[in-house]
Write a protein that holds these residues in place. Structure first.
Motif, PDB file in Angstrom:
ATOM      1  N   GLU A   1      -6.355  -4.051 -10.011  1.00  0.00           N
ATOM      2  CA  GLU A   1      -5.848  -2.668 -10.045  1.00  0.00           C
ATOM      3  C   GLU A   1      -6.129  -2.021 -11.403  1.00  0.00           C
ATOM      4  O   GLU A   1      -6.482  -0.833 -11.476  1.00  0.00           O
ATOM      5  CB  GLU A   1      -4.350  -2.655  -9.752  1.00  0.00           C
ATOM      6  CG  GLU A   1      -3.738  -1.264  -9.789  1.00  0.00           C
ATOM      7  CD  GLU A   1      -2.224  -1.297  -9.691  1.00  0.00           C
ATOM      8  OE1 GLU A   1      -1.585  -0.362 -10.214  1.00  0.00           O
ATOM      9  OE2 GLU A   1      -1.678  -2.242  -9.103  1.00  0.00           O
TER      10      GLU A   1
ATOM     11  N   VAL B   1      -9.803  -0.781 -11.258  1.00  0.00           N
ATOM     12  CA  VAL B   1     -10.289   0.206 -10.286  1.00  0.00           C
ATOM     13  C   VAL B   1      -9.340   1.379 -10.111  1.00  0.00           C
ATOM     14  O   VAL B   1      -9.685   2.354  -9.420  1.00  0.00           O
ATOM     15  CB  VAL B   1     -10.530  -0.455  -8.906  1.00  0.00           C
ATOM     16  CG1 VAL B   1     -11.487  -1.631  -9.034  1.00  0.00           C
ATOM     17  CG2 VAL B   1      -9.217  -0.900  -8.249  1.00  0.00           C
ATOM     18  N   TYR B   2      -8.162   1.344 -10.735  1.00  0.00           N
ATOM     19  CA  TYR B   2      -7.164   2.375 -10.452  1.00  0.00           C
ATOM     20  C   TYR B   2      -7.656   3.776 -10.824  1.00  0.00           C
ATOM     21  O   TYR B   2      -8.251   4.008 -11.868  1.00  0.00           O
ATOM     22  CB  TYR B   2      -5.858   2.118 -11.198  1.00  0.00           C
ATOM     23  CG  TYR B   2      -4.863   3.238 -10.978  1.00  0.00           C
ATOM     24  CD1 TYR B   2      -4.090   3.281  -9.840  1.00  0.00           C
ATOM     25  CD2 TYR B   2      -4.758   4.287 -11.895  1.00  0.00           C
ATOM     26  CE1 TYR B   2      -3.209   4.324  -9.600  1.00  0.00           C
ATOM     27  CE2 TYR B   2      -3.878   5.344 -11.675  1.00  0.00           C
ATOM     28  CZ  TYR B   2      -3.109   5.354 -10.526  1.00  0.00           C
ATOM     29  OH  TYR B   2      -2.244   6.404 -10.292  1.00  0.00           O
TER      30      TYR B   2
ATOM     31  N   ARG C   1      -7.321   8.364  -3.098  1.00  0.00           N
ATOM     32  CA  ARG C   1      -7.300   7.506  -1.917  1.00  0.00           C
ATOM     33  C   ARG C   1      -8.536   6.625  -1.855  1.00  0.00           C
ATOM     34  O   ARG C   1      -8.481   5.487  -1.377  1.00  0.00           O
ATOM     35  CB  ARG C   1      -7.197   8.356  -0.653  1.00  0.00           C
ATOM     36  CG  ARG C   1      -5.842   9.047  -0.476  1.00  0.00           C
ATOM     37  CD  ARG C   1      -5.792   9.831   0.830  1.00  0.00           C
ATOM     38  NE  ARG C   1      -4.465  10.408   1.036  1.00  0.00           N
ATOM     39  CZ  ARG C   1      -4.118  11.088   2.119  1.00  0.00           C
ATOM     40  NH1 ARG C   1      -5.014  11.291   3.089  1.00  0.00           N
ATOM     41  NH2 ARG C   1      -2.895  11.576   2.241  1.00  0.00           N
ATOM     42  N   ARG C   2      -9.655   7.129  -2.320  1.00  0.00           N
ATOM     43  CA  ARG C   2     -10.894   6.359  -2.265  1.00  0.00           C
ATOM     44  C   ARG C   2     -10.789   5.093  -3.106  1.00  0.00           C
ATOM     45  O   ARG C   2     -11.213   4.018  -2.674  1.00  0.00           O
ATOM     46  CB  ARG C   2     -12.058   7.228  -2.732  1.00  0.00           C
ATOM     47  CG  ARG C   2     -13.408   6.521  -2.653  1.00  0.00           C
ATOM     48  CD  ARG C   2     -14.539   7.465  -3.004  1.00  0.00           C
ATOM     49  NE  ARG C   2     -14.604   8.575  -2.047  1.00  0.00           N
ATOM     50  CZ  ARG C   2     -15.494   9.553  -2.127  1.00  0.00           C
ATOM     51  NH1 ARG C   2     -16.371   9.581  -3.136  1.00  0.00           N
ATOM     52  NH2 ARG C   2     -15.512  10.509  -1.233  1.00  0.00           N
ATOM     53  N   ARG C   3     -10.235   5.216  -4.300  1.00  0.00           N
ATOM     54  CA  ARG C   3     -10.080   4.026  -5.145  1.00  0.00           C
ATOM     55  C   ARG C   3      -9.074   3.048  -4.523  1.00  0.00           C
ATOM     56  O   ARG C   3      -9.242   1.832  -4.609  1.00  0.00           O
ATOM     57  CB  ARG C   3      -9.630   4.435  -6.544  1.00  0.00           C
ATOM     58  CG  ARG C   3     -10.722   5.078  -7.371  1.00  0.00           C
ATOM     59  CD  ARG C   3     -11.858   4.091  -7.663  1.00  0.00           C
ATOM     60  NE  ARG C   3     -12.832   4.654  -8.586  1.00  0.00           N
ATOM     61  CZ  ARG C   3     -12.788   4.512  -9.905  1.00  0.00           C
ATOM     62  NH1 ARG C   3     -11.795   3.822 -10.452  1.00  0.00           N
ATOM     63  NH2 ARG C   3     -13.708   5.046 -10.667  1.00  0.00           N
TER      64      ARG C   3
ATOM     65  N   LEU D   1      -8.567   2.641  -1.349  1.00  0.00           N
ATOM     66  CA  LEU D   1      -9.273   1.991  -0.244  1.00  0.00           C
ATOM     67  C   LEU D   1     -10.201   0.901  -0.778  1.00  0.00           C
ATOM     68  O   LEU D   1     -10.322  -0.179  -0.168  1.00  0.00           O
ATOM     69  CB  LEU D   1     -10.076   3.033   0.535  1.00  0.00           C
ATOM     70  CG  LEU D   1     -10.916   2.508   1.697  1.00  0.00           C
ATOM     71  CD1 LEU D   1     -10.039   1.809   2.730  1.00  0.00           C
ATOM     72  CD2 LEU D   1     -11.705   3.651   2.336  1.00  0.00           C
ATOM     73  N   LEU D   2     -10.856   1.154  -1.909  1.00  0.00           N
ATOM     74  CA  LEU D   2     -11.703   0.137  -2.523  1.00  0.00           C
ATOM     75  C   LEU D   2     -10.882  -1.085  -2.907  1.00  0.00           C
ATOM     76  O   LEU D   2     -11.283  -2.233  -2.647  1.00  0.00           O
ATOM     77  CB  LEU D   2     -12.395   0.721  -3.756  1.00  0.00           C
ATOM     78  CG  LEU D   2     -13.224  -0.255  -4.600  1.00  0.00           C
ATOM     79  CD1 LEU D   2     -14.396  -0.796  -3.789  1.00  0.00           C
ATOM     80  CD2 LEU D   2     -13.703   0.434  -5.882  1.00  0.00           C
ATOM     81  N   HIS D   3      -9.723  -0.868  -3.500  1.00  0.00           N
ATOM     82  CA  HIS D   3      -8.820  -1.943  -3.898  1.00  0.00           C
ATOM     83  C   HIS D   3      -8.439  -2.787  -2.693  1.00  0.00           C
ATOM     84  O   HIS D   3      -8.503  -4.033  -2.720  1.00  0.00           O
ATOM     85  CB  HIS D   3      -7.585  -1.306  -4.548  1.00  0.00           C
ATOM     86  CG  HIS D   3      -6.618  -2.272  -5.138  1.00  0.00           C
ATOM     87  ND1 HIS D   3      -5.353  -2.456  -4.613  1.00  0.00           N
ATOM     88  CD2 HIS D   3      -6.699  -3.100  -6.216  1.00  0.00           C
ATOM     89  CE1 HIS D   3      -4.704  -3.347  -5.336  1.00  0.00           C
ATOM     90  NE2 HIS D   3      -5.494  -3.749  -6.319  1.00  0.00           N
TER      91      HIS D   3
ATOM     92  N   THR E   1     -10.011  -2.971   0.259  1.00  0.00           N
ATOM     93  CA  THR E   1     -11.178  -3.582   0.891  1.00  0.00           C
ATOM     94  C   THR E   1     -11.642  -4.818   0.137  1.00  0.00           C
ATOM     95  O   THR E   1     -11.943  -5.857   0.742  1.00  0.00           O
ATOM     96  CB  THR E   1     -12.322  -2.557   0.979  1.00  0.00           C
ATOM     97  OG1 THR E   1     -11.881  -1.419   1.734  1.00  0.00           O
ATOM     98  CG2 THR E   1     -13.539  -3.167   1.652  1.00  0.00           C
ATOM     99  N   LEU E   2     -11.701  -4.721  -1.183  1.00  0.00           N
ATOM    100  CA  LEU E   2     -12.155  -5.859  -1.975  1.00  0.00           C
ATOM    101  C   LEU E   2     -11.219  -7.050  -1.830  1.00  0.00           C
ATOM    102  O   LEU E   2     -11.657  -8.182  -1.578  1.00  0.00           O
ATOM    103  CB  LEU E   2     -12.267  -5.465  -3.451  1.00  0.00           C
ATOM    104  CG  LEU E   2     -13.401  -4.501  -3.813  1.00  0.00           C
ATOM    105  CD1 LEU E   2     -13.297  -4.097  -5.281  1.00  0.00           C
ATOM    106  CD2 LEU E   2     -14.762  -5.123  -3.527  1.00  0.00           C
TER     107      LEU E   2
ATOM    108  N   SER F   1      -3.445   1.177   1.676  1.00  0.00           N
ATOM    109  CA  SER F   1      -2.691  -0.056   1.890  1.00  0.00           C
ATOM    110  C   SER F   1      -1.483   0.183   2.787  1.00  0.00           C
ATOM    111  O   SER F   1      -1.179  -0.626   3.678  1.00  0.00           O
ATOM    112  CB  SER F   1      -2.240  -0.637   0.546  1.00  0.00           C
ATOM    113  OG  SER F   1      -3.344  -1.097  -0.201  1.00  0.00           O
TER     114      SER F   1
END
Length: 308
Positions: free
Chosen positions: A37, A40-41, A45-47, A49-51, A53-54, A191
């Motif tokens: 976090e 990537v924070y 919402r896109r970040r 979603l990346l958090h 997904t990874l 999430s």
């Protein structure tokens, strides 16, 4: 049959051992999530979603590798499924924590009960009286019976090891970032919504089992179903409302009300039509959670066996 047997053995391990006090895989995952976090924070919402997904993809992918590596080896597959089931279940620890709160209330130690309650809920417990501590405990037992027992069993029956581990990863991320507030309102959106989706079947199975098994705690299936159908839809959560309403009706109490959180105050809809819960209702809620969990294990094992 190895999946079904592994689920049963994992549940028995949780009943016998509970969560390890140190080095719990879920706690280690939480530390990893917190570290990622920081990297990537962003307030987007896109970040978020990346958090999700990874982290979720890595855990579910690892579970898939383990599933495929053991599926042709019955003993190994049974033990791997049992280990994954034990890792993701939290019913025994939930019951112990709720019982500990009850013990403080029974000893007239309200400060101790407030402090112990922080192990179960994210709300501000310092402002709660005995009745509100009892309510918060019963609500946590209800919601977490679905989140920490029934829902992972559902996904274990359907998806095996990756279903078990992937569900727990998503649920843990929801607990960490999926709440309201300035920092996580957008970052935690993915999430929170994904966890809502994953919990849809488990919450409804929890509600059905709570209603059917209500007589075992002196309750009424009719009142449980009535509270569910009348009140659950007014709750802000599409899943917690179902389980809390069913538990309220089954126990013959009224849940819901004003909750104080770090990000503000929420007025929750009233669930059920009985009196507010007392400390004695905590023990009844734990017993109901235990029988609901046992019922969910039976359903999951049968479903897994039919898929074999």
């Amino acid at each position: 049959m190895t999946r079904a047997l592994g689920i049963v053995l994992g549940h028995l391990a949780d009943r016998r051992l509970g969560d390890p006090r140190r080095g719990h895989p879920v706690a280690l995952f939480g530390s990893l999530a917190a570290t990622l976090e920081k990297q990537v924070y962003a307030d987007s919402r896109r970040r978020g979603l990346l958090h999700l997904t990874l982290l979720g993809g890595a855990v579910a992918g690892g579970g898939l590798v383990l599933e495929r590596a053991t599926r042709d080896h019955p003993v190994a597959h049974t033990l791997a499924t049992a280990a994954a089931t034990w890792t993701v279940l939290g019913g025994t620890t939930l019951g112990r924590e709720a019982t500990a709160v009850h013990g403080f209330l029974a000893a007239d130690d309200l400060p101790g009960a407030r402090q112990r309650l922080t192990h179960l809920v994210g709300r501000d417990t310092s402002v709660l009286d005995e009745s509100e501590v009892s309510r918060a405990t019963v609500e946590s037992v209800a919601e977490n019976t679905s989140d920490a027992v029934v829902a992972p069993l559902v996904w274990g029956a359907v998806g095996g090891i990756p279903g078990l581990l992937g569900y727990r990863a998503a649920n843990t991320l929801d607990a960490m970032v999926g709440h309201r507030g300035a920092r996580y309102g957008r970052f935690g959106w993915a999430s929170a919504r994904f966890d809502d989706l994953l919990n849809l079947p488990g919450a409804r199975l929890s509600g059905v089992l709570a209603a059917v098994l209500a007589p075992l705690v002196g309750g009424s299936p009719r009142r449980a179903l009535a509270a569910w159908t009348r009140d659950a839809r007014h709750h802000p959560s599409p899943n917690a409302g179902v389980v809390e309403a069913a538990f309220a009706g089954a126990l013959g109490v009224c849940l819901g009300g004003r909750n104080h959180y770090a990000y503000g105050v929420e007025d929750r809809v009233r669930l059920g039509d009985g009196p507010p819960p007392t400390k004695d209702d905590i023990a009844r809620a734990v017993r109901l959670a235990d029988v609901v969990s046992a019922g969910a294990v039976a359903v999951a094992a049968l479903a897994a066996a039919r898929r074999a």
